[in-house]
Design a protein around this motif. Structure first.
Motif, PDB file in Angstrom:
ATOM      1  N   PHE A 266      15.876  38.508 -40.592  1.00 21.96           N
ATOM      2  CA  PHE A 266      16.495  39.001 -41.820  1.00 21.96           C
ATOM      3  C   PHE A 266      16.324  38.048 -42.989  1.00 21.96           C
ATOM      4  O   PHE A 266      17.009  38.129 -43.984  1.00 21.96           O
ATOM      5  CB  PHE A 266      17.996  39.252 -41.609  1.00 21.96           C
ATOM      6  N   HIS A 267      15.377  37.095 -42.886  1.00 25.63           N
ATOM      7  CA  HIS A 267      15.148  36.157 -43.993  1.00 25.63           C
ATOM      8  C   HIS A 267      16.465  35.539 -44.453  1.00 25.63           C
ATOM      9  O   HIS A 267      16.849  35.638 -45.606  1.00 25.63           O
ATOM     10  CB  HIS A 267      14.474  36.848 -45.181  1.00 25.63           C
ATOM     11  N   LEU A 268      17.192  34.912 -43.531  1.00 27.41           N
ATOM     12  CA  LEU A 268      18.554  34.477 -43.814  1.00 27.41           C
ATOM     13  C   LEU A 268      18.649  33.357 -44.849  1.00 27.41           C
ATOM     14  O   LEU A 268      19.736  33.008 -45.271  1.00 27.41           O
ATOM     15  CB  LEU A 268      19.238  34.027 -42.517  1.00 27.41           C
ATOM     16  N   ASN A 269      17.529  32.805 -45.272  1.00 30.16           N
ATOM     17  CA  ASN A 269      17.604  31.819 -46.343  1.00 30.16           C
ATOM     18  C   ASN A 269      17.822  32.470 -47.695  1.00 30.16           C
ATOM     19  O   ASN A 269      18.157  31.829 -48.669  1.00 30.16           O
ATOM     20  CB  ASN A 269      16.305  30.986 -46.379  1.00 30.16           C
ATOM     21  N   ASP A 270      17.638  33.759 -47.747  1.00 35.23           N
ATOM     22  CA  ASP A 270      17.801  34.515 -48.997  1.00 35.23           C
ATOM     23  C   ASP A 270      19.216  35.047 -49.059  1.00 35.23           C
ATOM     24  O   ASP A 270      19.597  35.942 -48.311  1.00 35.23           O
ATOM     25  CB  ASP A 270      16.789  35.662 -49.020  1.00 35.23           C
ATOM     26  N   THR A 271      20.060  34.498 -49.959  1.00 34.79           N
ATOM     27  CA  THR A 271      21.473  34.878 -50.030  1.00 34.79           C
ATOM     28  C   THR A 271      21.651  36.366 -50.309  1.00 34.79           C
ATOM     29  O   THR A 271      22.494  37.026 -49.701  1.00 34.79           O
ATOM     30  CB  THR A 271      22.190  34.075 -51.136  1.00 34.79           C
ATOM     31  N   ASP A 272      20.851  36.917 -51.218  1.00 33.58           N
ATOM     32  CA  ASP A 272      20.967  38.337 -51.537  1.00 33.58           C
ATOM     33  C   ASP A 272      20.674  39.179 -50.321  1.00 33.58           C
ATOM     34  O   ASP A 272      21.290  40.203 -50.078  1.00 33.58           O
ATOM     35  CB  ASP A 272      20.003  38.717 -52.669  1.00 33.58           C
ATOM     36  N   ASP A 273      19.685  38.726 -49.503  1.00 23.86           N
ATOM     37  CA  ASP A 273      19.323  39.468 -48.311  1.00 23.86           C
ATOM     38  C   ASP A 273      20.469  39.459 -47.301  1.00 23.86           C
ATOM     39  O   ASP A 273      20.764  40.465 -46.660  1.00 23.86           O
ATOM     40  CB  ASP A 273      18.073  38.869 -47.678  1.00 23.86           C
ATOM     41  N   ILE A 274      21.151  38.307 -47.185  1.00 22.22           N
ATOM     42  CA  ILE A 274      22.315  38.220 -46.301  1.00 22.22           C
ATOM     43  C   ILE A 274      23.367  39.229 -46.733  1.00 22.22           C
ATOM     44  O   ILE A 274      23.922  39.974 -45.924  1.00 22.22           O
ATOM     45  CB  ILE A 274      22.927  36.792 -46.329  1.00 22.22           C
ATOM     46  N   ASN A 275      23.644  39.271 -48.019  1.00 18.68           N
ATOM     47  CA  ASN A 275      24.656  40.188 -48.535  1.00 18.68           C
ATOM     48  C   ASN A 275      24.291  41.637 -48.228  1.00 18.68           C
ATOM     49  O   ASN A 275      25.156  42.469 -47.951  1.00 18.68           O
ATOM     50  CB  ASN A 275      24.815  40.009 -50.048  1.00 18.68           C
ATOM     51  N   ASP A 276      22.982  41.949 -48.286  1.00 21.36           N
ATOM     52  CA  ASP A 276      22.539  43.310 -47.987  1.00 21.36           C
ATOM     53  C   ASP A 276      22.772  43.667 -46.529  1.00 21.36           C
ATOM     54  O   ASP A 276      23.009  44.823 -46.192  1.00 21.36           O
ATOM     55  CB  ASP A 276      21.040  43.465 -48.299  1.00 21.36           C
ATOM     56  N   LYS A 277      22.680  42.660 -45.645  1.00 22.80           N
ATOM     57  CA  LYS A 277      22.787  42.940 -44.213  1.00 22.80           C
ATOM     58  C   LYS A 277      24.227  43.032 -43.716  1.00 22.80           C
ATOM     59  O   LYS A 277      24.486  43.630 -42.680  1.00 22.80           O
ATOM     60  CB  LYS A 277      22.061  41.849 -43.393  1.00 22.80           C
TER      61      LYS A 277
ATOM     62  N   LEU B 267      20.846  46.291 -35.613  1.00 27.68           N
ATOM     63  CA  LEU B 267      20.445  45.660 -36.863  1.00 27.68           C
ATOM     64  C   LEU B 267      18.936  45.755 -37.110  1.00 27.68           C
ATOM     65  O   LEU B 267      18.484  45.963 -38.234  1.00 27.68           O
ATOM     66  CB  LEU B 267      20.892  44.196 -36.888  1.00 27.68           C
ATOM     67  N   GLU B 268      18.156  45.605 -36.033  1.00 29.60           N
ATOM     68  CA  GLU B 268      16.711  45.702 -36.188  1.00 29.60           C
ATOM     69  C   GLU B 268      16.295  47.121 -36.573  1.00 29.60           C
ATOM     70  O   GLU B 268      15.338  47.333 -37.296  1.00 29.60           O
ATOM     71  CB  GLU B 268      16.007  45.267 -34.907  1.00 29.60           C
ATOM     72  N   GLY B 269      17.079  48.113 -36.104  1.00 24.93           N
ATOM     73  CA  GLY B 269      16.756  49.503 -36.401  1.00 24.93           C
ATOM     74  C   GLY B 269      17.297  49.978 -37.740  1.00 24.93           C
ATOM     75  O   GLY B 269      16.728  50.860 -38.365  1.00 24.93           O
ATOM     76  N   ASN B 270      18.413  49.354 -38.207  1.00 29.40           N
ATOM     77  CA  ASN B 270      19.070  49.852 -39.421  1.00 29.40           C
ATOM     78  C   ASN B 270      19.114  48.852 -40.559  1.00 29.40           C
ATOM     79  O   ASN B 270      19.517  49.199 -41.667  1.00 29.40           O
ATOM     80  CB  ASN B 270      20.519  50.262 -39.097  1.00 29.40           C
ATOM     81  N   GLY B 271      18.759  47.616 -40.307  1.00 30.54           N
ATOM     82  CA  GLY B 271      18.882  46.586 -41.336  1.00 30.54           C
ATOM     83  C   GLY B 271      17.663  46.385 -42.191  1.00 30.54           C
ATOM     84  O   GLY B 271      17.653  45.587 -43.101  1.00 30.54           O
TER      85      GLY B 271
END
Length: 202
Positions: free
Chosen positions: A128-139, A197-201
């Motif tokens: 989920f590219h967890l270094n990207d804060t915006d991406d974390i918020n999306d997940k 998460l892999e299927g819906n994230g």
């Protein structure tokens, strides 16, 4: 004597003729809750309006109104109030600002715990590219939804372990499951969450 009693009763019953400050002074002496009831009738709309301005939510604003007027029993006895309208406005504003700080603090804690859960569950940060804060918020919404879809035992154990920061032993003690079961529910729950998460994230 009887006429004097009737006169006193009429005076208390005719509360609409009292100024705000007279109501406050009389309450300090008599502790008659009808006086607070009169202030409630006069200022409910003001308190609710100010609460809506800050809280932006009807239910939270109604709760604020009830809490503020419940606290009047104590506050009227312990504060010198020269202008009730101005005073209750300030009390309402401060109450709402404190409520907002608590909400913000609570949401921040939840966000941190969900991020931690996401990292724990998704063994590889690359998913989920967890270094990207915006991406974390999306997940995070997907993670919440995934947790809700778990079996009750898995959901309970994962929420206690990750979102409430309990240890495995504490989870076992709270749920009544033995330690092996707790570890099994968490392992299976993590696997199911990863699949979800892999299927819906993405």
């Amino acid at each position: 004597m009887f006429l004097k009693f009737i006169s006193k009763q009429n005076k208390v019953n005719d509360l609409r003729s009292f100024t705000d400050e007279e109501l406050v002074r009389t309450y300090k002496k008599s502790k008659n809750t009808k006086l607070i009831g009169e202030l409630f009738d006069r200022y409910t709309h003001l308190v609710f309006g100010v609460s809506m301005k800050y809280l932006k939510n009807e239910e939270d604003s109604r709760d604020a109104v009830m809490q503020i007027f419940e606290d009047l029993h104590y506050k009227l006895s312990n504060h010198n109030i020269s202008n009730f309208k101005s005073w209750v406005y300030s009390v309402t504003k401060n109450h709402c600002l404190m409520a907002l700080r608590k909400m913000k603090s609570g949401e921040q804690v939840k966000k941190i715990m969900y991020e931690k859960t996401n990292r724990e569950i998704m063994e590889s940060a690359a998913v989920f590219h967890l270094n990207d804060t915006d991406d974390i918020n999306d997940k995070i919404p997907h993670l919440k939804k995934g947790i809700e879809k778990l079996k009750m035992e898995q959901r309970t154990c994962i929420e206690l372990l990750y979102l409430q920061n309990k240890s495995y032993f504490e989870v076992a003690e709270i749920t009544g499951f033995d330690l092996k079961k707790v570890k099994s529910y968490i392992q299976n729950g993590k696997r199911n969450l990863k699949i979800f998460l892999e299927g819906n994230g993405k």
